[in-house]
Design a protein around this motif. Structure first.
Motif, PDB file in Angstrom:
ATOM      1  N   ARG A  17      26.322  79.768   1.031  1.00  0.00           N
ATOM      2  CA  ARG A  17      26.433  81.025   1.229  1.00  0.00           C
ATOM      3  C   ARG A  17      25.226  81.676   1.613  1.00  0.00           C
ATOM      4  O   ARG A  17      26.241  82.161   2.898  1.00  0.00           O
ATOM      5  CB  ARG A  17      25.982  81.680  -0.342  1.00  0.00           C
ATOM      6  N   THR A  18      24.108  81.621   2.070  1.00  0.00           N
ATOM      7  CA  THR A  18      23.274  82.061   2.924  1.00  0.00           C
ATOM      8  C   THR A  18      23.995  81.997   5.123  1.00  0.00           C
ATOM      9  O   THR A  18      23.743  82.386   5.714  1.00  0.00           O
ATOM     10  CB  THR A  18      21.900  81.633   2.790  1.00  0.00           C
ATOM     11  N   LEU A  19      24.158  80.288   5.047  1.00  0.00           N
ATOM     12  CA  LEU A  19      24.497  80.037   5.947  1.00  0.00           C
ATOM     13  C   LEU A  19      25.556  80.573   6.785  1.00  0.00           C
ATOM     14  O   LEU A  19      25.538  80.871   7.294  1.00  0.00           O
ATOM     15  CB  LEU A  19      23.883  78.167   6.318  1.00  0.00           C
ATOM     16  N   THR A  20      26.164  80.717   5.729  1.00  0.00           N
ATOM     17  CA  THR A  20      28.033  81.731   6.267  1.00  0.00           C
ATOM     18  C   THR A  20      27.573  83.033   7.005  1.00  0.00           C
ATOM     19  O   THR A  20      28.173  83.315   7.480  1.00  0.00           O
ATOM     20  CB  THR A  20      28.650  81.333   5.229  1.00  0.00           C
ATOM     21  N   LEU A  21      26.345  83.672   5.832  1.00  0.00           N
ATOM     22  CA  LEU A  21      26.207  84.437   6.338  1.00  0.00           C
ATOM     23  C   LEU A  21      25.595  84.938   7.949  1.00  0.00           C
ATOM     24  O   LEU A  21      26.038  85.612   8.390  1.00  0.00           O
ATOM     25  CB  LEU A  21      25.480  85.827   5.594  1.00  0.00           C
ATOM     26  N   ALA A  22      24.993  84.413   7.919  1.00  0.00           N
ATOM     27  CA  ALA A  22      24.279  83.615   9.239  1.00  0.00           C
ATOM     28  C   ALA A  22      24.969  83.501  10.428  1.00  0.00           C
ATOM     29  O   ALA A  22      24.705  83.778  11.486  1.00  0.00           O
ATOM     30  CB  ALA A  22      23.125  82.618   8.989  1.00  0.00           C
ATOM     31  N   GLY A  32      29.213  82.290  23.271  1.00  0.00           N
ATOM     32  CA  GLY A  32      29.260  80.968  22.720  1.00  0.00           C
ATOM     33  C   GLY A  32      29.084  80.250  21.615  1.00  0.00           C
ATOM     34  O   GLY A  32      29.358  79.065  21.595  1.00  0.00           O
ATOM     35  N   PHE A  33      28.124  80.854  20.964  1.00  0.00           N
ATOM     36  CA  PHE A  33      28.170  80.288  19.451  1.00  0.00           C
ATOM     37  C   PHE A  33      29.511  80.473  19.052  1.00  0.00           C
ATOM     38  O   PHE A  33      30.773  81.181  18.929  1.00  0.00           O
ATOM     39  CB  PHE A  33      27.265  80.854  18.641  1.00  0.00           C
ATOM     40  N   GLN A  34      29.640  78.575  17.788  1.00  0.00           N
ATOM     41  CA  GLN A  34      31.228  78.931  17.144  1.00  0.00           C
ATOM     42  C   GLN A  34      31.236  78.820  15.986  1.00  0.00           C
ATOM     43  O   GLN A  34      31.380  79.540  14.849  1.00  0.00           O
ATOM     44  CB  GLN A  34      32.018  77.370  17.880  1.00  0.00           C
ATOM     45  N   TRP A  35      30.248  77.743  15.413  1.00  0.00           N
ATOM     46  CA  TRP A  35      29.988  77.853  13.578  1.00  0.00           C
ATOM     47  C   TRP A  35      28.736  76.706  13.978  1.00  0.00           C
ATOM     48  O   TRP A  35      28.138  76.630  14.856  1.00  0.00           O
ATOM     49  CB  TRP A  35      31.155  77.061  13.735  1.00  0.00           C
ATOM     50  N   LEU A  36      27.989  76.161  12.376  1.00  0.00           N
ATOM     51  CA  LEU A  36      26.724  75.849  12.166  1.00  0.00           C
ATOM     52  C   LEU A  36      27.426  74.715  11.409  1.00  0.00           C
ATOM     53  O   LEU A  36      28.420  75.281  10.459  1.00  0.00           O
ATOM     54  CB  LEU A  36      25.958  76.592  12.110  1.00  0.00           C
ATOM     55  N   THR A  37      26.731  73.945  10.873  1.00  0.00           N
ATOM     56  CA  THR A  37      26.206  73.132   9.331  1.00  0.00           C
ATOM     57  C   THR A  37      24.708  72.226   9.590  1.00  0.00           C
ATOM     58  O   THR A  37      23.997  72.916   9.834  1.00  0.00           O
ATOM     59  CB  THR A  37      27.415  71.778   9.954  1.00  0.00           C
ATOM     60  N   HIS A  38      25.500  72.176   7.994  1.00  0.00           N
ATOM     61  CA  HIS A  38      24.225  71.768   7.464  1.00  0.00           C
ATOM     62  C   HIS A  38      23.624  70.235   7.315  1.00  0.00           C
ATOM     63  O   HIS A  38      24.604  69.879   6.640  1.00  0.00           O
ATOM     64  CB  HIS A  38      23.141  72.295   6.975  1.00  0.00           C
ATOM     65  N   ARG A  50      18.369  70.108   7.453  1.00  0.00           N
ATOM     66  CA  ARG A  50      18.937  70.219   9.397  1.00  0.00           C
ATOM     67  C   ARG A  50      19.729  71.031   8.947  1.00  0.00           C
ATOM     68  O   ARG A  50      20.951  70.520   8.455  1.00  0.00           O
ATOM     69  CB  ARG A  50      18.945  68.930   9.898  1.00  0.00           C
ATOM     70  N   VAL A  51      19.587  72.657  10.255  1.00  0.00           N
ATOM     71  CA  VAL A  51      20.718  72.961  10.682  1.00  0.00           C
ATOM     72  C   VAL A  51      20.918  72.953  11.954  1.00  0.00           C
ATOM     73  O   VAL A  51      20.289  72.759  12.730  1.00  0.00           O
ATOM     74  CB  VAL A  51      20.831  74.238   9.946  1.00  0.00           C
ATOM     75  N   THR A  52      22.419  72.916  11.901  1.00  0.00           N
ATOM     76  CA  THR A  52      22.732  72.297  13.034  1.00  0.00           C
ATOM     77  C   THR A  52      23.823  73.865  14.388  1.00  0.00           C
ATOM     78  O   THR A  52      24.693  73.807  13.345  1.00  0.00           O
ATOM     79  CB  THR A  52      23.691  71.402  13.956  1.00  0.00           C
ATOM     80  N   TRP A  53      23.035  74.206  15.309  1.00  0.00           N
ATOM     81  CA  TRP A  53      24.024  75.330  15.455  1.00  0.00           C
ATOM     82  C   TRP A  53      25.237  74.589  17.041  1.00  0.00           C
ATOM     83  O   TRP A  53      24.648  73.988  17.542  1.00  0.00           O
ATOM     84  CB  TRP A  53      23.164  76.725  15.820  1.00  0.00           C
ATOM     85  N   ARG A  72      16.426  84.318  17.656  1.00  0.00           N
ATOM     86  CA  ARG A  72      17.680  85.087  16.638  1.00  0.00           C
ATOM     87  C   ARG A  72      18.159  83.500  15.932  1.00  0.00           C
ATOM     88  O   ARG A  72      18.415  84.045  14.287  1.00  0.00           O
ATOM     89  CB  ARG A  72      18.324  85.661  17.002  1.00  0.00           C
ATOM     90  N   MET A  73      18.322  82.615  16.211  1.00  0.00           N
ATOM     91  CA  MET A  73      19.129  81.710  15.773  1.00  0.00           C
ATOM     92  C   MET A  73      17.884  80.681  14.512  1.00  0.00           C
ATOM     93  O   MET A  73      18.091  81.441  13.721  1.00  0.00           O
ATOM     94  CB  MET A  73      19.283  80.562  16.364  1.00  0.00           C
ATOM     95  N   LEU A  74      16.637  81.249  15.203  1.00  0.00           N
ATOM     96  CA  LEU A  74      16.383  80.819  13.640  1.00  0.00           C
ATOM     97  C   LEU A  74      14.983  81.241  12.930  1.00  0.00           C
ATOM     98  O   LEU A  74      15.094  81.034  11.964  1.00  0.00           O
ATOM     99  CB  LEU A  74      14.472  80.444  15.309  1.00  0.00           C
ATOM    100  N   GLU A  75      15.235  82.684  13.396  1.00  0.00           N
ATOM    101  CA  GLU A  75      14.559  84.019  11.950  1.00  0.00           C
ATOM    102  C   GLU A  75      16.195  83.329  11.122  1.00  0.00           C
ATOM    103  O   GLU A  75      15.763  84.070  10.221  1.00  0.00           O
ATOM    104  CB  GLU A  75      15.673  85.212  12.542  1.00  0.00           C
ATOM    105  N   LEU A  76      17.587  83.420  11.617  1.00  0.00           N
ATOM    106  CA  LEU A  76      18.937  83.449  10.765  1.00  0.00           C
ATOM    107  C   LEU A  76      18.337  82.416   9.871  1.00  0.00           C
ATOM    108  O   LEU A  76      18.764  82.571   8.429  1.00  0.00           O
ATOM    109  CB  LEU A  76      19.867  83.334  11.721  1.00  0.00           C
ATOM    110  N   THR A  77      18.266  81.303  10.011  1.00  0.00           N
ATOM    111  CA  THR A  77      17.909  80.428   9.426  1.00  0.00           C
ATOM    112  C   THR A  77      17.206  80.038   8.593  1.00  0.00           C
ATOM    113  O   THR A  77      17.189  80.110   7.605  1.00  0.00           O
ATOM    114  CB  THR A  77      17.627  78.803  10.567  1.00  0.00           C
ATOM    115  N   GLN A  78      15.915  80.992   9.245  1.00  0.00           N
ATOM    116  CA  GLN A  78      14.797  81.497   7.909  1.00  0.00           C
ATOM    117  C   GLN A  78      15.049  81.960   6.553  1.00  0.00           C
ATOM    118  O   GLN A  78      14.664  81.786   6.134  1.00  0.00           O
ATOM    119  CB  GLN A  78      13.069  81.564   8.718  1.00  0.00           C
ATOM    120  N   ALA A  79      15.529  83.361   6.923  1.00  0.00           N
ATOM    121  CA  ALA A  79      16.264  84.277   6.389  1.00  0.00           C
ATOM    122  C   ALA A  79      17.102  83.570   4.828  1.00  0.00           C
ATOM    123  O   ALA A  79      17.020  83.520   4.057  1.00  0.00           O
ATOM    124  CB  ALA A  79      16.917  85.763   6.764  1.00  0.00           C
TER     125      ALA A  79
END
Length: 100
Positions: A17-22, A32-38, A50-53, A72-79
């Protein structure tokens, strides 16, 4: 004794849920960012988390990593981790950047 996966199923749901919001936030902010996975091995949680952007091209990935977008991506992951209560010593060791 429950399996590690079963033990962490609520954490997994909240993390998704939280990674979907990120992810949705980053899509509107990072070119250019498309999606992320963990990926995680619950036998070694949280060290193995591990989270992959994912980016649309190597050029987009390189541009993002050379700009404030990386922070910003590190910040969103940490949040996302913080919201779920996942504590790690260095968020950067739990994040990867790749191309589709």
């Amino acid at each position: 004794m429950p399996s590690p996966k079963r033990k962490y199923s609520a954490v997994e749901r909240e993390l998704i849920r939280t990674l979907t919001l990120a992810c949705e936030t980053a899509k509107s902010e990072i070119v250019g960012f498309q999606w992320l996975t963990h990926d995680v091995d619950f036998e070694r949680f949280p060290q193995s988390l591990r989270v992959t952007w994912m980016f649309d091209s190597e050029a987009s990935r390189a541009r993002a990593l050379a700009s404030p977008d990386k922070a910003r991506m590190l910040e969103l992951t940490q949040a996302a981790f913080d919201e779920v209560g996942i504590s790690v010593s260095s968020i950067a060791t739990h994040v990867a950047f790749s191309v589709e």
